[in-house]
Each structure stands twice: as structure tokens, then as C-alpha cells.
Write an enzyme that holds these catalytic residues in place. Structure first.
Site, short mmCIF file in Angstrom:
data_model
loop_
_atom_site.label_atom_id
_atom_site.label_comp_id
_atom_site.label_asym_id
_atom_site.label_seq_id
_atom_site.Cartn_x
_atom_site.Cartn_y
_atom_site.Cartn_z
N GLU A 68 -4.88 -9.42 -8.55
CA GLU A 68 -3.49 -9.02 -8.84
C GLU A 68 -2.61 -10.25 -9.06
OE1 GLU A 68 -1.65 -6.27 -6.09
OE2 GLU A 68 0.27 -6.41 -7.13
N GLU A 91 -6.86 -6.47 1.71
CA GLU A 91 -6.36 -7.69 1.09
C GLU A 91 -6.89 -8.93 1.82
OE1 GLU A 91 -2.08 -7.51 0.79
OE2 GLU A 91 -2.13 -5.58 -0.22
N ASP A 118 -1.54 1.60 -0.68
CA ASP A 118 -0.43 1.52 0.27
C ASP A 118 0.88 1.32 -0.49
OD1 ASP A 118 -0.77 -1.12 -0.43
OD2 ASP A 118 -0.79 -1.91 1.62
N SER A 119 0.77 1.19 -1.82
CA SER A 119 1.97 1.19 -2.67
C SER A 119 2.71 2.53 -2.55
CB SER A 119 1.60 0.93 -4.14
OG SER A 119 0.57 1.81 -4.55
N ASP A 144 -6.74 2.59 0.77
CA ASP A 144 -6.18 1.24 0.92
C ASP A 144 -5.78 1.01 2.38
OD1 ASP A 144 -5.37 -1.19 -0.06
OD2 ASP A 144 -3.57 -0.44 -1.05
O1 KIV Z 1 -1.45 -0.38 -3.22
C1 KIV Z 1 -1.75 -0.47 -4.41
O2 KIV Z 1 -1.33 0.33 -5.26
C2 KIV Z 1 -2.59 -1.59 -4.82
C3 KIV Z 1 -2.78 -1.81 -6.29
C4 KIV Z 1 -1.58 -2.47 -6.83
C5 KIV Z 1 -4.00 -2.56 -6.62
O3 KIV Z 1 -3.07 -2.31 -4.00
#
Ligand code: KIV
Length: 268
Positions: A182, A115, A45-46, A84
């Protein structure tokens, strides 16, 4: 290229060799990551902060994540694809969590990541019971940005280290196949890694984790405004791309492009 990576294969790598992973959000990069032989690709989700120009991952939607999962899937033959789960896609109820996780699988993911620790234990248990492989994520959890008061290293006090360990224990009990650690201190990550039977995947958590992950745009140096301490920049692609585009622009202005070979000539 080896046979396709699977969840049991990822788990079996613990203690044998480091697990290699990176994020990707589209077909083009996913194909390159797959060709490079990464064990898993996280459709993170980044994407919100890297591709959409957002300040956090909180606004990212299920619809957007499913789109990115589909286009990553098309580029992948070997790597495990992990989708994610975005904010509010699993916190509201077990039903929502299962439906949304199922949608990730229907759109090409092999597993999902979410998460949290103790507070998501029952949700994860149910997902796993229905055959959905789940990766956990504790420590600096970006979807809790507002509660943390920013992107801050977690596990500073004895009490917060204890909370972190309790969260990890809850995730293992719930049946996750791996856990992203993280933004936590190296010694805490080492202790956790040695205490669990499943792989830990570190990002800003030191060298002792069972595997490592970075955000692809960070390691390739695509965003010159973002260079956190835990990132190693392997290339400066911002500079490369800028220089290529400037050259192209100058060539057009100076009538050096297209060159002779780039044009279609009518046969006499
Ligand atoms: O969304 C993401 O890229 C992540 C990574 C930083 C582990 O959760």
C-alpha cells in the site's frame, strides 16, 4: 460460477492473471462482490473510516471485525474471505494473535491479514504453523498512522526502501500467502513483485503488482469528501443515492407516493 476460491488457488494465479479484490463489510455488498467474481474480499478494518465515521482504523475492535466478517460470509459463495486483524489484536503476544486469528476463522474468514514486516515475523510463523493462512501488508500501514505522521507514501529514501524489502523478505520467510503493498512507488512495487514467489496486491502501488484492491466505498463514489490520487471512481453513487432519496422525499410531500399499485385494497 467457478468452484470456491482457496488460498492455494490465489497463490497459483501469480504470473497467470491479475488477482482481483475489493473490500466489503456487509452481506449486501459482499453478495454483489461475490456475484461479480472477485478472487477475494477483504473485510477491512477500513470499516472504521468508511462506515463508522472514524478518522483512523485504530479504534476498530475485534468484536466489530468479527461481526462484519460474519455478515460478509453470509453473502459469499465463491470469493475467499480475508478478515483484517485490528490494532492490538496481534501485536501484544503470539497467544493473543493466534486466539484472535482463530476467532476470525471461527466467524467465517478463510484467512487473515495483518500489518507489518520483521516485527510480526514470529507471530505469523506461529499462526501459519497452526493452519491459519496469513496475508501480509506493508508500505503505508494505516495502523501506524501516528508513527508515519499521516497517510504518507512510503519508501521515499534508500533506507526506507531497504526496510520495505527487508520486511517483505521477513513476511515471505514467515509463510504469508500474499502481501498487500500500500502507498509505495510503482518502481519499488515492481521490484518487490518480481522478487517474491507469492502474489503482491497493490493499493496505490502501481500497475505491476500481481493484483489490485480498492476500498469499495471509494471506487463506487459513496463518499464525496474522499478522492485520493490512487482511487478510480467507477460510479458516483453518492449522487445517485442522494437523488433517489430526494425524489422519494418530494413524492411523499406531494402525495405522489404511495401510488395506486403500492397500496393493499380490501376485496369488495
Ligand atoms: O482495511 C483495508 O481496507 C485495507 C486495504 C486498504 C488493503 O487494509
Amino acid at each position: 460460477m467457478e468452484e470456491k476460491m482457496t488460498v492455494p488457488k490465489i497463490v497459483s494465479l501469480k504470473g497467470k492473471r491479475k488477482i482481483v479484490s475489493v473490500t466489503a463489510y456487509d452481506y449486501l455488498f459482499a453478495r454483489i462482490v461475490d456475484e461479480a467474481g472477485f478472487d477475494f474480499i477483504l473485510v477491512g478494518d477500513s470499516v472504521g473510516t468508511t462506515y463508522q465515521g472514524l478518522n483512523s482504523t485504530i479504534p476498530v475492535t475485534m468484536e466489530e471485525m468479527l461481526y462484519h466478517t460474519r455478515i460478509v460470509r453470509r453473502g459469499v459463495k465463491y470469493s475467499l474471505v480475508v478478515g483484517d486483524m485490528p490494532f492490538l489484536s496481534y501485536q501484544t503476544s503470539i497467544e493473543d494473535a493466534i486466539r484472535n486469528a482463530g476467532l476470525f476463522l471461527k466467524n467465517g474468514a478463510d484467512a487473515v491479514k495483518l500489518e507489518g514486516g520483521i516485527q510480526v515475523r514470529d507471530i505469523i510463523k506461529k499462526m501459519v504453523s497452526f493452519g491459519i493462512p496469513v496475508m501480509g501488508h506493508v508500505g503505508l500501514t494505516p495502523q501506524s498512522l501516528n508513527l508515519m505522521g499521516g497517510y504518507k507514501i512510503q519508501g521515499k529514501s534508500e533506507a526506507s526502501i531497504k526496510r520495505l524489502k527487508d520486511d517483505v523478505e521477513a513476511l515471505v520467510e514467515a509463510g504469508v500467502f500474499a502481501i498487500v503493498l500500500e502507498g509505495i512507488y510503482e518502481d519499488v512495487a515492481k521490484e518487490i513483485t518480481e522478487s517474491v514467489p507469492i502474489p503482491t496486491i497493490g493499493i496505490g502501488a502501481g500497475v505491476h503488482c500481481d493484483g489490485q484492491i480498492l476500498v469499495i466505498t471509494d471506487l463506487l463514489g459513496l463518499d464525496p469528501t474522499f478522492t485520493p490520487k490512487f482511487v478510480k471512481k467507477y460510479r458516483d453513487l453518492h449522487k445517485e443515492v442522494l437523488s433517489a432519496l430526494t425524489e422519494f422525499k418530494e413524492d411523499i410531500l406531494n402525495e405522489k407516493f404511495p401510488e395506486e399499485g403500492h397500496s393493499f385494497k380490501r376485496k369488495e
